[in-house]
Design a protein around this motif. Structure first.
Motif, PDB file in Angstrom:
ATOM      1  N   VAL A  44      29.644  37.149  29.495  1.00 27.42           N
ATOM      2  CA  VAL A  44      28.159  36.794  30.211  1.00 27.42           C
ATOM      3  C   VAL A  44      27.716  35.278  30.178  1.00 27.42           C
ATOM      4  CG1 VAL A  44      25.955  36.792  28.560  1.00 27.42           C
ATOM      5  CG2 VAL A  44      27.511  38.636  28.265  1.00 27.42           C
ATOM      6  N   LYS A  45      27.660  34.608  29.587  1.00 27.67           N
ATOM      7  CA  LYS A  45      27.872  32.758  29.779  1.00 27.67           C
ATOM      8  C   LYS A  45      28.395  32.677  31.102  1.00 27.67           C
ATOM      9  CE  LYS A  45      28.350  31.636  24.531  1.00 27.67           C
ATOM     10  NZ  LYS A  45      27.567  30.375  24.491  1.00 27.67           N
ATOM     11  N   ALA A  46      29.524  33.268  31.835  1.00 21.27           N
ATOM     12  CA  ALA A  46      30.150  32.703  33.376  1.00 21.27           C
ATOM     13  C   ALA A  46      29.201  33.602  34.075  1.00 21.27           C
ATOM     14  CB  ALA A  46      31.761  32.571  32.597  1.00 21.27           C
ATOM     15  N   LYS A  66      35.194  29.419  42.968  1.00 21.35           N
ATOM     16  CA  LYS A  66      33.591  29.948  41.841  1.00 21.35           C
ATOM     17  C   LYS A  66      34.533  29.741  41.082  1.00 21.35           C
ATOM     18  CE  LYS A  66      29.892  31.783  43.476  1.00 21.35           C
ATOM     19  NZ  LYS A  66      29.125  32.501  44.328  1.00 21.35           N
ATOM     20  N   THR A  67      34.993  31.074  40.483  1.00 16.19           N
ATOM     21  CA  THR A  67      34.984  31.838  39.246  1.00 16.19           C
ATOM     22  C   THR A  67      35.816  30.835  37.944  1.00 16.19           C
ATOM     23  OG1 THR A  67      35.233  34.040  40.430  1.00 16.19           O
ATOM     24  CG2 THR A  67      36.161  33.845  37.801  1.00 16.19           C
ATOM     25  N   LYS A  70      33.024  28.608  37.116  1.00 20.28           N
ATOM     26  CA  LYS A  70      31.896  29.563  36.131  1.00 20.28           C
ATOM     27  C   LYS A  70      33.163  29.655  34.879  1.00 20.28           C
ATOM     28  CE  LYS A  70      29.577  32.732  39.425  1.00 20.28           C
ATOM     29  NZ  LYS A  70      29.738  34.406  39.329  1.00 20.28           N
ATOM     30  N   LEU A  71      33.730  29.806  34.598  1.00 22.93           N
ATOM     31  CA  LEU A  71      34.795  29.733  33.305  1.00 22.93           C
ATOM     32  C   LEU A  71      34.192  28.492  32.589  1.00 22.93           C
ATOM     33  CD1 LEU A  71      37.463  32.125  34.174  1.00 22.93           C
ATOM     34  CD2 LEU A  71      36.042  32.664  32.772  1.00 22.93           C
ATOM     35  N   ALA A  72      34.687  27.758  33.554  1.00 24.55           N
ATOM     36  CA  ALA A  72      34.816  26.412  32.925  1.00 24.55           C
ATOM     37  C   ALA A  72      34.076  25.437  32.024  1.00 24.55           C
ATOM     38  CB  ALA A  72      35.214  24.960  34.360  1.00 24.55           C
TER      39      ALA A  72
END
Length: 85
Positions: A44-46, A66-67, A70-72
């Motif tokens: 959800v956060k990413a 890109k992913t 988002k995760l970082a």
């Protein structure tokens, strides 16, 4: 950053891809657990789906830059922290 990309290329040159994905997944899991959040909460956060997060942590899926970004961001770390192994 260019340093992060250089670091990723260096890691890829040193080992086989399967072990790299497993190490990356392990680092993501480590940072997620430090925040005491579930895979679902990380997804959800990413802004990713749960299946993607699960497969990335398991070393089954190769995330795009890109992913990784988002995760970082969701984990409040730098991409270079995720690929530091």
């Amino acid at each position: 950053t260019i340093e992060t990309l250089w670091h990723i290329c260096h890691i890829i040159a040193r080992g086989n891809m399967a072990s790299i994905y497993e190490k990356l997944g392990s680092n993501i899991r480590k940072y997620r657990k430090k925040l005491d959040i579930s895979q679902e909460e990380l997804a959800v956060k990413a802004k990713l789906d749960l299946t993607s997060v699960s497969e990335i942590e398991s070393g089954v899926r190769n995330p795009s830059l890109k992913t990784l970004g988002k995760l970082a961001g969701a984990l409040r770390v730098r991409i270079s922290d995720l690929v530091d192994f």
